[in-house]
Design an enzyme around this catalytic site. Structure first.
Site, PDB file in Angstrom:
ATOM      1  N   THR A   1       2.492   9.369   2.122  1.00 48.72           N
ATOM      2  CA  THR A   1       3.549   9.615   3.087  1.00 48.72           C
ATOM      3  C   THR A   1       4.352   8.365   3.395  1.00 48.72           C
ATOM      4  OG1 THR A   1       2.206  11.348   4.118  1.00 48.72           O
ATOM      5  CG2 THR A   1       4.058  10.500   5.401  1.00 48.72           C
TER       6      THR A   1
ATOM      7  N   ASP B   1       0.863  -1.178   0.000  1.00 46.26           N
ATOM      8  CA  ASP B   1       0.000   0.000   0.000  1.00 46.26           C
ATOM      9  C   ASP B   1       0.901   1.231   0.000  1.00 46.26           C
ATOM     10  OD1 ASP B   1      -1.811   2.064   0.456  1.00 46.26           O
ATOM     11  OD2 ASP B   1      -2.116   1.544   2.574  1.00 46.26           O
TER      12      ASP B   1
ATOM     13  N   ASP C   1      -6.764   3.134  -3.426  1.00 44.05           N
ATOM     14  CA  ASP C   1      -6.726   2.927  -1.980  1.00 44.05           C
ATOM     15  C   ASP C   1      -8.124   2.959  -1.379  1.00 44.05           C
ATOM     16  OD1 ASP C   1      -6.936   5.663  -2.622  1.00 44.05           O
ATOM     17  OD2 ASP C   1      -5.917   6.291  -0.780  1.00 44.05           O
ATOM     18  N   ARG C   2      -8.987   3.839  -1.886  1.00 45.30           N
ATOM     19  CA  ARG C   2     -10.362   3.903  -1.374  1.00 45.30           C
ATOM     20  C   ARG C   2     -11.131   2.634  -1.724  1.00 45.30           C
ATOM     21  NH1 ARG C   2     -12.904   9.155  -3.737  1.00 45.30           N
ATOM     22  NH2 ARG C   2     -14.679   8.525  -2.441  1.00 45.30           N
TER      23      ARG C   2
ATOM     24  N   TYR D   1     -19.279   4.535  -8.431  1.00 41.66           N
ATOM     25  CA  TYR D   1     -18.697   5.780  -8.924  1.00 41.66           C
ATOM     26  C   TYR D   1     -19.165   6.031 -10.358  1.00 41.66           C
ATOM     27  CZ  TYR D   1     -15.187   8.839  -6.746  1.00 41.66           C
ATOM     28  OH  TYR D   1     -14.551   9.845  -6.063  1.00 41.66           O
TER      29      TYR D   1
ATOM     30  N   GLY E   1     -10.079   6.239  -6.494  1.00 41.16           N
ATOM     31  CA  GLY E   1      -8.740   5.946  -6.019  1.00 41.16           C
ATOM     32  C   GLY E   1      -8.595   4.488  -5.604  1.00 41.16           C
TER      33      GLY E   1
END
Length: 248
Positions: free
Chosen positions: A10, A6, A100-101, A91, A98
């Site tokens: 950051t 993942d 990750d979402r 969506y 995204g």
């Protein structure tokens, strides 16, 4: 053995998992800041990795840095689809969601099947998404994360200090500036989650991410903290038809 990665804005989190393992049942896991990516091959060196599944939201530059560090195994780059593992993507353009979402929603549904869920991932940005009890990803919200809110106040005002979460919250209205900032940014994060929870008539909020430990204690809705929900979603995807991208 599969390596799940993942790659966030950051940090880069990872987990090693055997086929058929229960969600979150990993042989090893960890994470590094972007500056420390070169440490990753050493973490994976003693494991026989046969496939890699990566969720990357940090852009092409991080992908280019990460790619030569991955084990020499078949690699797939995760992306949202119209449907996966029984979850339908509502969506307007399913591929725009995204990765990750989408992975976080898959992970949340895996952990709490049959429930109306709010999935809050609290990192550099905070994303708040809704999944129906029937498995429909309905969409959600994106707002600046806790650290960005604090930094924005410190950077764009002449008198306000940089405040980090972690101290005790005031029991009422804050009587000093540091507590007022901390109370404000935490209330903004929690308030957005609670508003989504009420609108969705959710059964539960799953909250994850680096700032979750600060936000969860101030939530006034039913919630469960989950470490690395994106990795759990990748594990779910790897066990579904997405596995053909790794084996085909």
């Amino acid at each position: 053995m599969m390596l799940l990665v993942d790659a966030g804005n950051t940090r880069v989190k990872w987990a090693l998992v055997q086929p058929g393992a229960a969600p979150g049942q990993w042989i090893a896991s960890g994470g590094v800041e972007h500056a420390d990516l070169d440490q990753l091959p050493e973490r994976w060196r003693d494991h026989a990795v046969s496939a890699v599944l990566v969720s990357n939201v940090a852009g092409a530059a991080l992908r280019a840095r990460l790619l030569p560090l991955l084990p020499g195994a078949r690699t797939a780059w995760f992306a949202a689809r119209a449907e996966m593992a029984g979850m339908r993507n509502g969506y307007r353009n399913p591929g725009q969601l995204g990765c990750d979402r989408f992975a976080a929603a898959l992970g949340a549904r895996t952990l709490e099947p049959g429930k109306a869920i709010i999935v809050a991932t609290c990192g550099t940005a905070t994303t708040i998404d809704a999944v129906s009890a029937q498995g429909d990803f309905l969409g959600g919200m994106i707002l600046p994360g806790l650290g960005l809110m604090a930094s924005s106040l410190a950077r764009n005002t002449a008198q306000l200090p940089q405040v980090l979460a972690g101290g005790p919250l005031p029991s009422g209205f804050a009587d000093n500036t540091d507590d007022a900032i901390l109370s404000g940014i935490l209330s903004a994060q929690a308030g957005a989650i609670e508003r989504a929870f009420a609108r969705h008539r959710a059964d539960l909020c799953l909250i994850s991410g680096g700032a979750a430990c600060y936000i969860a204690p101030v939530l006034e809705v039913a919630h469960r903290m989950v470490d690395n929900v994106v990795l759990i979603g990748l594990q779910t995807a790897a066990a579904s038809d997405f596995a053909s991208d790794l084996t085909g």
